[in-house]
Design an enzyme around this catalytic site. Sequence first.
Site, PDB file in Angstrom:
ATOM      1  N   GLU A 102       0.836  -1.203   0.000  1.00  0.00           N
ATOM      2  CA  GLU A 102       0.000   0.000   0.000  1.00  0.00           C
ATOM      3  C   GLU A 102       0.871   1.254   0.000  1.00  0.00           C
ATOM      4  O   GLU A 102       0.532   2.257  -0.642  1.00  0.00           O
ATOM      5  CB  GLU A 102      -0.933  -0.004   1.212  1.00  0.00           C
ATOM      6  N   TRP A 130       1.832   1.603  -3.476  1.00  0.00           N
ATOM      7  CA  TRP A 130       0.822   2.216  -4.355  1.00  0.00           C
ATOM      8  C   TRP A 130       0.912   3.734  -4.287  1.00  0.00           C
ATOM      9  O   TRP A 130       0.787   4.413  -5.313  1.00  0.00           O
ATOM     10  CB  TRP A 130      -0.576   1.737  -3.973  1.00  0.00           C
ATOM     11  N   ASN A 164     -10.781   2.428   2.491  1.00  0.00           N
ATOM     12  CA  ASN A 164     -10.327   2.269   1.115  1.00  0.00           C
ATOM     13  C   ASN A 164     -11.262   1.399   0.285  1.00  0.00           C
ATOM     14  O   ASN A 164     -11.534   1.695  -0.883  1.00  0.00           O
ATOM     15  CB  ASN A 164      -8.914   1.680   1.092  1.00  0.00           C
ATOM     16  N   TRP A 186     -20.353  11.125 -20.549  1.00  0.00           N
ATOM     17  CA  TRP A 186     -20.699  11.446 -19.161  1.00  0.00           C
ATOM     18  C   TRP A 186     -22.021  12.202 -19.097  1.00  0.00           C
ATOM     19  O   TRP A 186     -22.356  12.975 -20.004  1.00  0.00           O
ATOM     20  CB  TRP A 186     -19.611  12.295 -18.511  1.00  0.00           C
ATOM     21  N   TRP A 215      -9.067   7.608  -8.761  1.00  0.00           N
ATOM     22  CA  TRP A 215     -10.315   7.844  -9.484  1.00  0.00           C
ATOM     23  C   TRP A 215     -10.211   7.359 -10.924  1.00  0.00           C
ATOM     24  O   TRP A 215     -11.148   6.761 -11.457  1.00  0.00           O
ATOM     25  CB  TRP A 215     -10.685   9.328  -9.424  1.00  0.00           C
ATOM     26  N   TRP A 251     -15.598  11.250 -13.621  1.00  0.00           N
ATOM     27  CA  TRP A 251     -14.751  10.953 -12.465  1.00  0.00           C
ATOM     28  C   TRP A 251     -14.144  12.209 -11.871  1.00  0.00           C
ATOM     29  O   TRP A 251     -13.851  12.266 -10.674  1.00  0.00           O
ATOM     30  CB  TRP A 251     -13.653   9.964 -12.845  1.00  0.00           C
TER      31      TRP A 251
END
Length: 487
Positions: free
Chosen positions: A285, A288, A351, A316, A392, A369
């Site tokens: 993590e 990441w 998360n 969208w 996102w 997004w």
Amino acid sequence: MARAQPVIVWFRDDLRLSDHPALHDAASRGAPVVGLYIRDDESRALMPPAVRPLGGATRWWLAQSLRALRKSCDAIGGTLVLRTGPAASVIATLARDINASAVFWNDIAQAPHRAVGRDVEAALATDGIASQIFAGDLLVDPKVIRNKDNRALRVFTPFWRRVQGLGDPPKPLPAPRKLTSVSGIASEAVDDWDLEPTRPDWAGGLRESWTPGEAAAHDRLKTFLDESISGYAGDRDRPDRDGTSRLSPHLRFGEISPRQVWHAARFAAAEHPRLAGDIDKFLSELGWREFCRHLLFDVPDLADRNLQEQFDAFPWKRNALFLKAWQRGLTGYPIVDAGMRELWRSGVMHNRVRMVVASFLVKHLLIDWRSGEEWFWDTLVDADAGSNPANWQWVAGSGADAAPYFRVFNPILQGEKFDPDGAYVRRWVPELARLPNDIIHQPWTATPIELASAGIELGTTYPAPIVDHKKGRERALAAYTKIRRKE
């Protein structure tokens, strides 16, 4: 004997004393050290792309963190000066006023921050004042991990394998035991910067949930490794359990460094080999975060531009009512609403739930997004310029190492799997608290008697779903298939 000329240490997203390379080097010289933090809204606006202005939640955190840093500086004889204005002008002026020999700072490997740094270097050079920049933001310099085209890697697993293959990062540096300060330097006050909300004061939940500052960050890391790391690989997906580290806002503001976290975790694994799997997952993590920062190094406009260009044609929908319902936690899907209310109250969201609420916005509602990313940027205390937009885009399918376009999280199944007893929903959506476990994640299936017994009137005390899951999923897949045909 003439007194040594002072050195200015420019603090930015590194609000700590330990493992602070710039401060460590300045303190080791034996000269007076002046800590400086600048509220620079002018340089932010001039950079292409600009340094993003802080959101409301991060502004609150910054105020607390600066108070903690000033207290820490005072405790070892140092000083923290606060100033407002363009960084280059503020630093050059202060350096001249106190006859500083040099200005040190830690690098932030992001294009707009480096552009500001270059302006500072140029202004100091004009006055013949030295400057020095230190690595202190990442585990690995982004220029080290590149593909054959000299770009950042776009897939996490090979990226993390490469980082791990480099071995342990340098050991963290100790905090200075004592500093010599310079008296009589004017400083602004945190209270005058209007970082905290007043009318209305919506930060009550943040104050209840968090203690910003370096000491709190290290306490949190120690508690996590001592008490919560066992079972992390599974518990991290359970919002109904206290199974995560909650270090993200401390890392965001540099109250603790990535290599401090790395070495503490590796030490814990050496002391308790049975925890190795959980610790490896925890460190991934951290990896990441590193991955997103390296991506941002290559793509400074990550929050604005689709990494995969075919998404520029995505159909969208603009729906202000649906967006507001999502923001307020009134979508009619309990796990989504619980997450959005947790975010508003505490400044974070679990998360696993972040992925669910993001998928709901971009796929069930077909809302861009970027609208979700902007809301998170304003409401998260850990809003990070790399992780926030990268996450996102991952959910939307437009980013690096993105989720497959056909993955549409089912909010009902996600709730039932990861909050099986409904504890998370009951905490954040109390109007559903009296529903039985088997229907708490889909209250619209309850019988009239069950709803009445729980004190619920759908559409009044709790909303009906604003979109049908099956229809929303089908509409999303149709839209994704359409743009994929254009590739």
